[in-house]
Design a protein around this motif. Sequence first.
Motif, short mmCIF file in Angstrom:
data_model
loop_
_atom_site.label_atom_id
_atom_site.label_comp_id
_atom_site.label_asym_id
_atom_site.label_seq_id
_atom_site.Cartn_x
_atom_site.Cartn_y
_atom_site.Cartn_z
N PHE A 1 6.13 29.96 -51.84
CA PHE A 1 7.51 29.71 -52.24
C PHE A 1 7.55 28.97 -53.58
CE2 PHE A 1 7.69 30.20 -47.69
CZ PHE A 1 8.86 30.93 -47.48
N SER A 2 8.59 29.30 -54.34
CA SER A 2 8.92 28.53 -55.54
C SER A 2 10.06 27.58 -55.18
CB SER A 2 9.36 29.46 -56.67
OG SER A 2 8.32 30.35 -57.04
N THR A 3 10.02 26.40 -55.75
CA THR A 3 11.03 25.39 -55.44
C THR A 3 11.63 24.83 -56.72
OG1 THR A 3 9.39 23.61 -55.36
CG2 THR A 3 9.92 24.74 -53.28
N GLU B 1 19.74 22.20 -43.85
CA GLU B 1 19.23 23.44 -44.43
C GLU B 1 20.25 24.55 -44.23
OE1 GLU B 1 15.38 26.47 -43.96
OE2 GLU B 1 15.31 24.40 -43.20
N ILE C 1 17.43 20.87 -52.90
CA ILE C 1 16.21 21.65 -53.08
C ILE C 1 16.53 23.12 -52.85
CG2 ILE C 1 13.81 21.99 -52.34
CD1 ILE C 1 13.90 19.13 -51.20
N ARG D 1 14.70 26.86 -52.51
CA ARG D 1 13.39 27.43 -52.21
C ARG D 1 13.54 28.92 -52.01
NH1 ARG D 1 10.85 25.32 -46.79
NH2 ARG D 1 12.52 26.68 -46.01
N TRP D 2 12.66 29.71 -52.64
CA TRP D 2 12.69 31.15 -52.49
C TRP D 2 11.27 31.71 -52.59
CZ3 TRP D 2 14.06 28.35 -56.68
CH2 TRP D 2 13.43 28.62 -57.89
N GLU E 1 18.84 30.03 -60.51
CA GLU E 1 18.74 28.86 -59.65
C GLU E 1 18.93 27.57 -60.44
OE1 GLU E 1 16.71 32.29 -57.98
OE2 GLU E 1 16.40 31.19 -59.84
N SER F 1 14.41 21.47 -57.63
CA SER F 1 15.13 20.36 -57.01
C SER F 1 15.84 19.53 -58.07
CB SER F 1 14.17 19.47 -56.21
OG SER F 1 13.23 18.85 -57.07
#
Length: 295
Positions: free
Chosen positions: A279-281, A217, A267, A269-270, A187, A283
């Motif tokens: 969730f981990s983000t 999104e 951003i 997010r997963w 990511e 950005s």
Amino acid sequence: GASIASIVRGGGEFSQDGLLRFYLLHVLLVPLICALITGVHYYRVVRVHGGGRTMKPVPKTTVHFFPEGWLFEIVLAILTLSLMILAALFWYDAPLGPHADPLHTPSQTRAPWFFLWLQGALKFGDSLYTGVLFPLVLLLALVALPYVRSMGNGSWLRMSMVFVTAVGLLMLSITGMPSYGIDGSPERFYIDKLIPEEEPSAFHQIGYEDLTPGVYETGTQNAKGMSEPLRRFFAEFDTALSDFQNNVTGILVIEEWQEHLKRVRVILRWPKAHQPEQFSTLSSTVFIYQVEESQ
């Protein structure tokens, strides 16, 4: 103390003045120290092996260090430097990067090839020991090398030091390569490639007026109102995220931040591996200015 730190930084905080001072240290002080060490080395070579002319007859195969040996090394250094300059001009593409920002460290910072061994050492422990004390000890060992006796067991000791140092630096240089030891998240690599912080990208080719403010999104049908260039970019963004295996969702936020200035946030997010409800983000934020054309 604080006064020395202020002198080194060029002020109360690290800024462009601090970068300039560190640059001057690299181009003035470091070469001066290297020249002094080289002078001591050559002095020891002359004292041990003899470099001056003597009145005694010498065999025809004898080569004096000065001027024959010294001149040979100078010519060899000039030829090597010339080949490196030609290679840099015609065979190796090394464009200049953006201006350095003392308040921001790029996420994909890599050491130049001649410092790969130091970057490799930093992967094995605390930066104080591997980044400061280890190079200092290595430098002192190289300074002490000419003082090792060249007779008897001293020659074996000297050759052992050279061999161990060469092999160690080679192994550390290999471990210092970006492909070894430290793997960043996919990511992070993707978001740096999508909107790099240090250089223009395909995103920056979108015109200022085409950056339609809104929150978009991936995986949804909320792309209405987008300009055509932004729609194409967002479609590529959505397609690329579908290749990730951990169900990554992308959010593009475009805001009117100030007059003639827009803030763009990307951003990712997963869901976390062991806690899917959380969730981990990740950005990244860039600011796009509107450049007014001169009349």
